[in-house]
Scaffold this motif. Structure first.
Motif, PDB file in Angstrom:
ATOM      1  N   MET A   1      29.403  39.825  48.839  1.00  0.00           N
ATOM      2  CA  MET A   1      29.974  40.290  47.567  1.00  0.00           C
ATOM      3  C   MET A   1      31.442  39.895  47.556  1.00  0.00           C
ATOM      4  SD  MET A   1      28.469  44.084  47.026  1.00  0.00           S
ATOM      5  CE  MET A   1      26.808  44.466  47.541  1.00  0.00           C
ATOM      6  N   MET A   2      31.924  39.534  46.382  1.00  0.00           N
ATOM      7  CA  MET A   2      33.311  39.094  46.315  1.00  0.00           C
ATOM      8  C   MET A   2      34.020  39.684  45.103  1.00  0.00           C
ATOM      9  SD  MET A   2      32.804  35.144  44.971  1.00  0.00           S
ATOM     10  CE  MET A   2      34.492  34.683  45.156  1.00  0.00           C
ATOM     11  N   ILE A   3      35.326  39.781  45.219  1.00  0.00           N
ATOM     12  CA  ILE A   3      36.171  40.072  44.069  1.00  0.00           C
ATOM     13  C   ILE A   3      36.655  38.704  43.604  1.00  0.00           C
ATOM     14  CG2 ILE A   3      38.285  41.139  43.229  1.00  0.00           C
ATOM     15  CD1 ILE A   3      36.146  43.180  43.923  1.00  0.00           C
ATOM     16  N   ALA A   4      36.130  38.282  42.467  1.00  0.00           N
ATOM     17  CA  ALA A   4      36.440  36.943  41.958  1.00  0.00           C
ATOM     18  C   ALA A   4      37.633  36.994  41.009  1.00  0.00           C
ATOM     19  CB  ALA A   4      35.220  36.372  41.229  1.00  0.00           C
ATOM     20  N   THR A   5      38.449  35.963  41.115  1.00  0.00           N
ATOM     21  CA  THR A   5      39.606  35.811  40.229  1.00  0.00           C
ATOM     22  C   THR A   5      39.430  34.623  39.294  1.00  0.00           C
ATOM     23  OG1 THR A   5      40.721  34.480  41.904  1.00  0.00           O
ATOM     24  CG2 THR A   5      41.217  36.844  41.881  1.00  0.00           C
ATOM     25  N   ASP A   6      38.566  33.667  39.699  1.00  0.00           N
ATOM     26  CA  ASP A   6      38.358  32.442  38.919  1.00  0.00           C
ATOM     27  C   ASP A   6      36.870  32.134  38.814  1.00  0.00           C
ATOM     28  OD1 ASP A   6      40.982  32.017  40.682  1.00  0.00           O
ATOM     29  OD2 ASP A   6      41.229  30.909  38.808  1.00  0.00           O
ATOM     30  N   VAL A   7      36.486  31.520  37.707  1.00  0.00           N
ATOM     31  CA  VAL A   7      35.129  31.018  37.538  1.00  0.00           C
ATOM     32  C   VAL A   7      35.224  29.616  36.942  1.00  0.00           C
ATOM     33  CG1 VAL A   7      34.753  32.104  35.275  1.00  0.00           C
ATOM     34  CG2 VAL A   7      32.795  31.475  36.684  1.00  0.00           C
ATOM     35  N   ASP A   8      34.503  28.704  37.537  1.00  0.00           N
ATOM     36  CA  ASP A   8      34.481  27.306  37.084  1.00  0.00           C
ATOM     37  C   ASP A   8      35.884  26.721  36.939  1.00  0.00           C
ATOM     38  OD1 ASP A   8      31.704  27.384  37.058  1.00  0.00           O
ATOM     39  OD2 ASP A   8      31.643  28.095  34.986  1.00  0.00           O
ATOM     40  N   GLY A   9      36.762  27.066  37.891  1.00  0.00           N
ATOM     41  CA  GLY A   9      38.108  26.502  37.928  1.00  0.00           C
ATOM     42  C   GLY A   9      39.128  27.135  37.004  1.00  0.00           C
ATOM     43  N   LYS A  10      38.758  28.229  36.320  1.00  0.00           N
ATOM     44  CA  LYS A  10      39.685  28.894  35.391  1.00  0.00           C
ATOM     45  C   LYS A  10      39.779  30.378  35.725  1.00  0.00           C
ATOM     46  CE  LYS A  10      38.226  25.803  31.727  1.00  0.00           C
ATOM     47  NZ  LYS A  10      37.313  25.663  30.619  1.00  0.00           N
ATOM     48  N   PRO A  11      40.946  30.987  35.480  1.00  0.00           N
ATOM     49  CA  PRO A  11      41.048  32.436  35.683  1.00  0.00           C
ATOM     50  C   PRO A  11      40.018  33.164  34.822  1.00  0.00           C
ATOM     51  CG  PRO A  11      43.216  31.482  35.314  1.00  0.00           C
ATOM     52  CD  PRO A  11      42.214  30.400  35.038  1.00  0.00           C
ATOM     53  N   ILE A  12      39.440  34.218  35.380  1.00  0.00           N
ATOM     54  CA  ILE A  12      38.446  35.000  34.644  1.00  0.00           C
ATOM     55  C   ILE A  12      39.167  35.722  33.508  1.00  0.00           C
ATOM     56  CG2 ILE A  12      36.824  36.927  34.790  1.00  0.00           C
ATOM     57  CD1 ILE A  12      36.214  35.995  37.643  1.00  0.00           C
ATOM     58  N   ALA A  13      38.645  35.570  32.308  1.00  0.00           N
ATOM     59  CA  ALA A  13      39.302  36.078  31.101  1.00  0.00           C
ATOM     60  C   ALA A  13      39.450  37.590  31.087  1.00  0.00           C
ATOM     61  CB  ALA A  13      38.541  35.621  29.854  1.00  0.00           C
ATOM     62  N   ASP A  14      38.491  38.316  31.660  1.00  0.00           N
ATOM     63  CA  ASP A  14      38.578  39.776  31.599  1.00  0.00           C
ATOM     64  C   ASP A  14      38.944  40.384  32.945  1.00  0.00           C
ATOM     65  OD1 ASP A  14      36.168  39.166  32.759  1.00  0.00           O
ATOM     66  OD2 ASP A  14      34.943  40.385  31.418  1.00  0.00           O
ATOM     67  N   GLY A  15      39.859  39.765  33.659  1.00  0.00           N
ATOM     68  CA  GLY A  15      40.364  40.330  34.907  1.00  0.00           C
ATOM     69  C   GLY A  15      39.466  40.019  36.096  1.00  0.00           C
ATOM     70  N   PHE A  16      39.533  40.859  37.105  1.00  0.00           N
ATOM     71  CA  PHE A  16      38.751  40.660  38.319  1.00  0.00           C
ATOM     72  C   PHE A  16      37.282  40.973  38.063  1.00  0.00           C
ATOM     73  CE2 PHE A  16      42.962  42.176  39.838  1.00  0.00           C
ATOM     74  CZ  PHE A  16      43.380  40.991  40.413  1.00  0.00           C
ATOM     75  N   ARG A  17      36.400  40.308  38.810  1.00  0.00           N
ATOM     76  CA  ARG A  17      34.966  40.547  38.650  1.00  0.00           C
ATOM     77  C   ARG A  17      34.323  40.694  40.021  1.00  0.00           C
ATOM     78  NH1 ARG A  17      31.137  38.642  34.303  1.00  0.00           N
ATOM     79  NH2 ARG A  17      29.139  39.244  35.148  1.00  0.00           N
ATOM     80  N   LEU A  18      33.483  41.710  40.166  1.00  0.00           N
ATOM     81  CA  LEU A  18      32.667  41.814  41.368  1.00  0.00           C
ATOM     82  C   LEU A  18      31.476  40.896  41.163  1.00  0.00           C
ATOM     83  CD1 LEU A  18      31.969  43.233  44.088  1.00  0.00           C
ATOM     84  CD2 LEU A  18      30.455  44.677  42.722  1.00  0.00           C
ATOM     85  N   VAL A  19      31.265  39.978  42.107  1.00  0.00           N
ATOM     86  CA  VAL A  19      30.131  39.066  42.044  1.00  0.00           C
ATOM     87  C   VAL A  19      29.207  39.401  43.213  1.00  0.00           C
ATOM     88  CG1 VAL A  19      29.404  36.649  42.157  1.00  0.00           C
ATOM     89  CG2 VAL A  19      31.497  37.270  40.933  1.00  0.00           C
TER      90      VAL A  19
END
Length: 161
Positions: free
Chosen positions: A123-141
């Motif tokens: 499990m990760m705390i993601a900051t980026d998806v597909d090379g771009k910052p995640i629009a709605d903040g951090f995401r648990l993946v």
């Protein structure tokens, strides 16, 4: 009255810079540890941890979501900040944690799911998806889940009990 105008003028002047920093840079995650401490995690503190990149695919109400995520392992985040109690034999396995989004969405997990010696789920705390910052903040993946219900958007709090 003069002070209000000055403050408003400063806010207007700073607004473009704050917006450009993105939501993840402006927010943080609050972790309440099993020991009772409250720890604040920022994008800068996440960046100091070993980075991880992984692909995740899961079904959502809007269809299939595919993404290449970048961030930090949740285990590393919790360990680096002393949030998991380890005072006796496998104390960490008796702990659970909740990940909470800004909208109040909450999912509970066992620490054993992410402990490297046991479940080792990355499990990760993601900051980026597909090379771009995640629009709605951090995401648990939560990679490997067929459904996206445990992937929490806009994470603002993690409670460990």
């Amino acid at each position: 009255m003069g002070h209000r105008l000055i403050i408003m003028a400063l806010l207007v002047a700073l607004a473009p810079g704050l917006a450009a920093a993105g939501p993840a840079a402006a927010q943080g995650i609050e972790i309440s540890s099993a020991k009772g401490a409250v720890i604040s995690i920022s994008a800068a503190s996440l960046a100091k941890l070993p980075g991880i990149e992984q692909d995740a695919r899961f079904q959502t109400a809007k269809g299939v979501s595919n993404g290449h995520y970048k961030g930090a392992l949740l285990w590393d985040v919790l360990k680096a900040n002393g949030a998991i109690a380890e005072t006796g034999h496998h104390d960490d396995l008796r702990q659970v944690f909740a990940v909470i989004g800004r909208d109040g969405y909450r999912i509970d997990f066992s620490v054993g799911e992410i402990a490297p010696e046991f479940g080792n789920k990355p499990m990760m705390i993601a900051t980026d998806v597909d090379g771009k910052p995640i629009a709605d903040g951090f995401r648990l993946v939560v990679p490997g889940d067929r459904l996206g219900a445990r992937n929490v958007r806009d994470v603002v709090r993690i409670e460990i009990r």
